[in-house]
Design a protein around this motif. Sequence first.
Motif, PDB file in Angstrom:
ATOM      1  N   ILE A  88     -13.717  12.943 -32.970  1.00 30.34           N
ATOM      2  CA  ILE A  88     -15.161  12.794 -33.048  1.00 30.34           C
ATOM      3  C   ILE A  88     -15.587  12.968 -34.501  1.00 30.34           C
ATOM      4  O   ILE A  88     -15.279  13.988 -35.120  1.00 30.34           O
ATOM      5  N   HIS A  89     -16.270  11.996 -35.045  1.00 30.46           N
ATOM      6  CA  HIS A  89     -16.753  12.039 -36.425  1.00 30.46           C
ATOM      7  C   HIS A  89     -18.206  12.492 -36.411  1.00 30.46           C
ATOM      8  O   HIS A  89     -19.076  11.790 -35.878  1.00 30.46           O
ATOM      9  N   VAL A  90     -18.461  13.656 -37.001  1.00 27.81           N
ATOM     10  CA  VAL A  90     -19.805  14.239 -36.999  1.00 27.81           C
ATOM     11  C   VAL A  90     -20.260  14.449 -38.447  1.00 27.81           C
ATOM     12  O   VAL A  90     -19.770  15.354 -39.133  1.00 27.81           O
ATOM     13  N   PRO A  91     -21.187  13.650 -38.953  1.00 32.76           N
ATOM     14  CA  PRO A  91     -21.638  13.806 -40.338  1.00 32.76           C
ATOM     15  C   PRO A  91     -22.550  15.021 -40.493  1.00 32.76           C
ATOM     16  O   PRO A  91     -23.216  15.442 -39.547  1.00 32.76           O
ATOM     17  N   THR A  92     -22.565  15.589 -41.680  1.00 26.41           N
ATOM     18  CA  THR A  92     -23.510  16.663 -41.976  1.00 26.41           C
ATOM     19  C   THR A  92     -24.911  16.069 -42.059  1.00 26.41           C
ATOM     20  O   THR A  92     -25.090  14.881 -42.350  1.00 26.41           O
ATOM     21  N   VAL A  93     -25.923  16.922 -41.809  1.00 29.07           N
ATOM     22  CA  VAL A  93     -27.322  16.481 -41.863  1.00 29.07           C
ATOM     23  C   VAL A  93     -28.119  17.506 -42.666  1.00 29.07           C
ATOM     24  O   VAL A  93     -27.809  18.699 -42.646  1.00 29.07           O
ATOM     25  N   PRO A  94     -29.155  17.063 -43.373  1.00 32.70           N
ATOM     26  CA  PRO A  94     -29.939  17.987 -44.202  1.00 32.70           C
ATOM     27  C   PRO A  94     -30.657  19.065 -43.387  1.00 32.70           C
ATOM     28  O   PRO A  94     -30.933  20.150 -43.899  1.00 32.70           O
ATOM     29  N   GLU A  95     -30.951  18.784 -42.108  1.00 34.87           N
ATOM     30  CA  GLU A  95     -31.727  19.716 -41.297  1.00 34.87           C
ATOM     31  C   GLU A  95     -30.916  20.908 -40.792  1.00 34.87           C
ATOM     32  O   GLU A  95     -31.481  21.854 -40.241  1.00 34.87           O
ATOM     33  N   ALA A  96     -29.598  20.868 -40.932  1.00 33.86           N
ATOM     34  CA  ALA A  96     -28.746  21.933 -40.394  1.00 33.86           C
ATOM     35  C   ALA A  96     -27.841  22.504 -41.474  1.00 33.86           C
ATOM     36  O   ALA A  96     -27.716  21.948 -42.569  1.00 33.86           O
ATOM     37  N   GLN A  97     -27.185  23.621 -41.130  1.00 36.25           N
ATOM     38  CA  GLN A  97     -26.282  24.277 -42.074  1.00 36.25           C
ATOM     39  C   GLN A  97     -24.894  24.534 -41.489  1.00 36.25           C
ATOM     40  O   GLN A  97     -23.963  24.843 -42.221  1.00 36.25           O
ATOM     41  N   ARG A  98     -24.778  24.440 -40.153  1.00 37.10           N
ATOM     42  CA  ARG A  98     -23.502  24.726 -39.500  1.00 37.10           C
ATOM     43  C   ARG A  98     -23.228  23.707 -38.402  1.00 37.10           C
ATOM     44  O   ARG A  98     -24.142  23.093 -37.860  1.00 37.10           O
ATOM     45  N   ILE A  99     -21.946  23.577 -38.065  1.00 35.78           N
ATOM     46  CA  ILE A  99     -21.540  22.833 -36.889  1.00 35.78           C
ATOM     47  C   ILE A  99     -20.877  23.822 -35.937  1.00 35.78           C
ATOM     48  O   ILE A  99     -20.165  24.743 -36.378  1.00 35.78           O
ATOM     49  N   CYS A 100     -21.147  23.682 -34.634  1.00 34.05           N
ATOM     50  CA  CYS A 100     -20.623  24.609 -33.626  1.00 34.05           C
ATOM     51  C   CYS A 100     -19.967  23.829 -32.499  1.00 34.05           C
ATOM     52  O   CYS A 100     -20.328  22.678 -32.245  1.00 34.05           O
ATOM     53  N   TRP A 101     -19.037  24.457 -31.808  1.00 35.76           N
ATOM     54  CA  TRP A 101     -18.334  23.777 -30.720  1.00 35.76           C
ATOM     55  C   TRP A 101     -17.899  24.764 -29.646  1.00 35.76           C
ATOM     56  O   TRP A 101     -17.703  25.945 -29.896  1.00 35.76           O
ATOM     57  N   GLU A 102     -17.754  24.241 -28.433  1.00 38.62           N
ATOM     58  CA  GLU A 102     -17.161  24.949 -27.306  1.00 38.62           C
ATOM     59  C   GLU A 102     -16.442  23.912 -26.452  1.00 38.62           C
ATOM     60  O   GLU A 102     -16.936  22.796 -26.285  1.00 38.62           O
ATOM     61  N   PHE A 103     -15.278  24.277 -25.891  1.00 33.15           N
ATOM     62  CA  PHE A 103     -14.596  23.332 -25.018  1.00 33.15           C
ATOM     63  C   PHE A 103     -13.670  24.056 -24.054  1.00 33.15           C
ATOM     64  O   PHE A 103     -13.274  25.205 -24.259  1.00 33.15           O
ATOM     65  N   ALA A 104     -13.350  23.349 -22.963  1.00 32.77           N
ATOM     66  CA  ALA A 104     -12.437  23.865 -21.943  1.00 32.77           C
ATOM     67  C   ALA A 104     -11.761  22.668 -21.284  1.00 32.77           C
ATOM     68  O   ALA A 104     -12.216  21.521 -21.426  1.00 32.77           O
ATOM     69  N   THR A 105     -10.651  22.926 -20.576  1.00 35.69           N
ATOM     70  CA  THR A 105      -9.919  21.859 -19.894  1.00 35.69           C
ATOM     71  C   THR A 105      -9.539  22.315 -18.489  1.00 35.69           C
ATOM     72  O   THR A 105      -9.562  23.511 -18.174  1.00 35.69           O
ATOM     73  N   ASP A 106      -9.161  21.349 -17.670  1.00 36.90           N
ATOM     74  CA  ASP A 106      -8.700  21.635 -16.316  1.00 36.90           C
ATOM     75  C   ASP A 106      -7.178  21.698 -16.285  1.00 36.90           C
ATOM     76  O   ASP A 106      -6.508  20.723 -16.666  1.00 36.90           O
ATOM     77  N   GLY A 107      -6.616  22.828 -15.863  1.00 40.39           N
ATOM     78  CA  GLY A 107      -5.198  22.888 -15.533  1.00 40.39           C
ATOM     79  C   GLY A 107      -4.208  23.029 -16.667  1.00 40.39           C
ATOM     80  O   GLY A 107      -3.203  23.723 -16.526  1.00 40.39           O
ATOM     81  N   TYR A 108      -4.451  22.383 -17.797  1.00 42.19           N
ATOM     82  CA  TYR A 108      -3.471  22.359 -18.877  1.00 42.19           C
ATOM     83  C   TYR A 108      -4.149  22.489 -20.238  1.00 42.19           C
ATOM     84  O   TYR A 108      -5.348  22.279 -20.371  1.00 42.19           O
ATOM     85  N   ASP A 109      -3.342  22.822 -21.242  1.00 44.30           N
ATOM     86  CA  ASP A 109      -3.874  23.016 -22.595  1.00 44.30           C
ATOM     87  C   ASP A 109      -4.109  21.677 -23.283  1.00 44.30           C
ATOM     88  O   ASP A 109      -3.783  20.618 -22.766  1.00 44.30           O
ATOM     89  N   ILE A 110      -4.664  21.744 -24.504  1.00 45.36           N
ATOM     90  CA  ILE A 110      -4.872  20.549 -25.319  1.00 45.36           C
ATOM     91  C   ILE A 110      -4.843  20.954 -26.786  1.00 45.36           C
ATOM     92  O   ILE A 110      -5.182  22.093 -27.138  1.00 45.36           O
ATOM     93  N   GLY A 111      -4.401  20.053 -27.637  1.00 45.09           N
ATOM     94  CA  GLY A 111      -4.407  20.319 -29.069  1.00 45.09           C
ATOM     95  C   GLY A 111      -5.811  20.187 -29.627  1.00 45.09           C
ATOM     96  O   GLY A 111      -6.589  19.334 -29.189  1.00 45.09           O
TER      97      GLY A 111
END
Length: 247
Positions: free
Chosen positions: A129-152
Amino acid sequence: MENAETSELQSRLSSLSVSSFPGITSETCDTNPSDRLQSSDPSQSVARPENQSEMDGNNTAPAQSTEEPVADAAESPESSSSHPGEKKALPALAAATTWTSPELKELKLKLRQEKDSMVTVYRGDIMTIHVPTVPEAQRICWEFATDGYDIGFGIYFDWSPVTSRAITVHISESRPVVPGDVEKGSKGSASNSNLGEILPVYRQDSHLLVQGGSHQFPGEGTYLIKFDNSYSLWRNKTLYYRVYYSA
């Protein structure tokens, strides 16, 4: 042939809308979630269930920490030099803040109700996922989970000037964009002279704990957020994720 492959890959993620991604809004990032999230400890890893069986490469190696020391400019493949034509060193990138949470069911239930927040990363694929920086913000945040198995999972930063504020998704099928062993931490491609590493790609136990984090903008550029399933021979991964800006 390349156009046919691109069309096939895009059809896999036909539910994804480039102009409407989950959570790409401006809100306060929970950088110290002591009441809800557990700070990740680089010296500890979550044990995998004994009955988990997946035909993934090197799936017996211990889970790796996402906390990596900031790469020193001297270690960059691009060294500063006064000689014409030689590459200059990239600015150093600060370490990301990462955490985990046991609230898997809660996050999945919430993201199932949000458009494009639940996707399938197919065996052998890498979703970036390509997420460009924007003047209105200062940080990027994330959360994720998967079913059953891990992911890189890994994050990189492209210092190239931002020419578009569109959020885009790129799929690499059986041709890893980030070469190397996911268990040992895959490094960014040296072919992109403007690419800096924030978190190398490691397999995360996102099926056991919610994986979260944030990073303060180092300047103008684009974040490359990678969900890597290239090591899996048989398993597609159901991914729940949200990425958002914070002031």
